[in-house]
Design an enzyme around this catalytic site. Sequence first.
Site, PDB file in Angstrom:
ATOM      1  CE  LYS A  66      -2.306   1.658   3.725  1.00 36.70           C
ATOM      2  NZ  LYS A  66      -2.178   3.128   3.737  1.00 36.70           N
ATOM      3  CG  ASP A  93      -4.922   4.342   1.808  1.00 35.96           C
ATOM      4  OD1 ASP A  93      -6.054   4.780   1.555  1.00 35.96           O
ATOM      5  OD2 ASP A  93      -4.499   4.140   2.967  1.00 35.96           O
ATOM      6  CE  LYS A  95      -6.823   6.507   4.637  1.00 34.98           C
ATOM      7  NZ  LYS A  95      -5.365   6.414   4.416  1.00 34.98           N
ATOM      8  CG  ASP A  98     -11.545  18.464  -3.241  1.00 27.14           C
ATOM      9  OD1 ASP A  98     -12.418  19.354  -3.387  1.00 27.14           O
ATOM     10  OD2 ASP A  98     -10.348  18.714  -3.053  1.00 27.14           O
ATOM     11  CB  THR A 157      -9.239   1.713  11.699  1.00 24.83           C
ATOM     12  OG1 THR A 157      -8.022   2.182  11.105  1.00 24.83           O
ATOM     13  CG2 THR A 157      -9.982   0.862  10.700  1.00 24.83           C
ATOM     14  NE  ARG A 249       1.501   2.282  12.965  1.00 24.61           N
ATOM     15  CZ  ARG A 249       0.661   3.167  13.495  1.00 24.61           C
ATOM     16  NH1 ARG A 249       1.137   4.148  14.244  1.00 24.61           N
ATOM     17  NH2 ARG A 249      -0.640   3.088  13.258  1.00 24.61           N
TER      18      ARG A 249
HETATM   19  O1  LIG Z   1      -9.394   3.650   8.255  1.00 20.67           O
HETATM   20  C1  LIG Z   1      -8.202   3.547   7.879  1.00 20.67           C
HETATM   21  C2  LIG Z   1      -7.808   3.782   6.596  1.00 20.67           C
HETATM   22  C3  LIG Z   1      -6.486   3.616   6.250  1.00 20.67           C
HETATM   23  N1  LIG Z   1      -5.567   3.249   7.165  1.00 20.67           N
HETATM   24  C4  LIG Z   1      -4.169   3.069   6.723  1.00 20.67           C
HETATM   25  O2  LIG Z   1      -3.773   1.718   6.967  1.00 20.67           O
HETATM   26  C5  LIG Z   1      -2.458   1.665   7.471  1.00 20.67           C
HETATM   27  C6  LIG Z   1      -2.463   1.003   8.815  1.00 20.67           C
HETATM   28  O3  LIG Z   1      -1.157   0.954   9.325  1.00 20.67           O
HETATM   29  P1  LIG Z   1      -0.816   0.297  10.760  1.00 20.67           P
HETATM   30  O4  LIG Z   1       0.640   0.577  10.926  1.00 20.67           O
HETATM   31  O5  LIG Z   1      -1.147  -1.159  10.634  1.00 20.67           O
HETATM   32  O6  LIG Z   1      -1.650   0.982  11.783  1.00 20.67           O
HETATM   33  C7  LIG Z   1      -1.918   3.101   7.489  1.00 20.67           C
HETATM   34  O7  LIG Z   1      -1.175   3.282   6.311  1.00 20.67           O
HETATM   35  C8  LIG Z   1      -3.169   3.965   7.440  1.00 20.67           C
HETATM   36  O8  LIG Z   1      -2.967   5.137   6.687  1.00 20.67           O
HETATM   37  C9  LIG Z   1      -5.961   3.035   8.447  1.00 20.67           C
HETATM   38  O9  LIG Z   1      -5.145   2.691   9.331  1.00 20.67           O
HETATM   39  N2  LIG Z   1      -7.281   3.170   8.777  1.00 20.67           N
END
Ligand SMILES: O=c1ccn([C@@H]2O[C@H](COP(=O)(O)O)[C@@H](O)[C@H]2O)c(=O)[nH]1
Length: 270
Positions: A66, A93, A95, A98, A157, A249
């Site tokens: 991603k 991603d 997002k 607009d 999230t 992470r």
């Molecule tokens: O609702 C959302 C939409 C996008 N993300 C993205 O996913 C990854 C999650 O990374 P972790 O390190 O596993 O937390 C990150 O790139 C966010 O921009 C999201 O977390 N929640």
Amino acid sequence: MASSQDPFQNSQDQSSQDQSFKAQIADQIAGDRRDHQDRIIVPLDAPTLEEAIALVDQISAVRFWKVGLELFVSTGATILAELKARQKRIFLDLKFHDIPNTMAGACRAAGRYGVDLLTVHATAGKEALVAANAAAQDGAAAAGSPPPRVIAVTVLTSISPRTLAFELKVPLELPDFALQMALLAQDSGLSGVVCSPQEAAHLRQVCGDRFLLVCPGVRPTWASANDQRRVMTPAEALRAGASYLVIGRPITAAPNPAEAFARICEEAAA
Ligand SMILES: O=c1ccn([C@@H]2O[C@H](COP(=O)(O)O)[C@@H](O)[C@H]2O)c(=O)[nH]1
């Protein structure tokens, strides 16, 4: 000549049946692991092109990466070319959120890159979602690229029910609001949504099997939740109906990212 009455032959038959059964199970487990490996998308949340490429080459088993805001703003499309050169699948991603005309312009440009998945925010509204999806497909067709699947973020999230209610003043319960956003995305012709695994079971039930549920907010029990607020483990998220898991992470910040990825694939398949 050995007959089926021959006890030695029977035990040989039994043993070769056992062997072949074990081989079938082993194949199935290996297949499941490969399947789970393909369903884990790893975010390349790195500040520079060099660091991103180093990570991609370090975890060669990851097939789906991603590219998000940090890396795209820093490197532009160069990172996409690097991933393609390595035959990786790409989730872009960015997002977009607009007015319809601007969303369409951005999605048309993104569609040209030949990425697999592309994100917009469902809260941009139906007119913007329809325009964004059509433009992404036009952009891809004009460039001779495969069509991207456009998916909409329902509720980030990192947002807790409390934040949704008290900061954002959304008068619906979080699962109900997420459902409304998913239905809006589906009604606008999008391929799926980004949602928390906590909402996946309900969305899967309502939106059907073909609707993509791409779930960040996934954490193995041994990892920190960081800034994620609505989380589940990889196995729970898959059981709930997630199509893809986005796990960053716990893998990319681990002392040994390749080992962490393999461990998560094992746990997801268990
Ligand atoms: O609702 C959302 C939409 C996008 N993300 C993205 O996913 C990854 C999650 O990374 P972790 O390190 O596993 O937390 C990150 O790139 C966010 O921009 C999201 O977390 N929640």
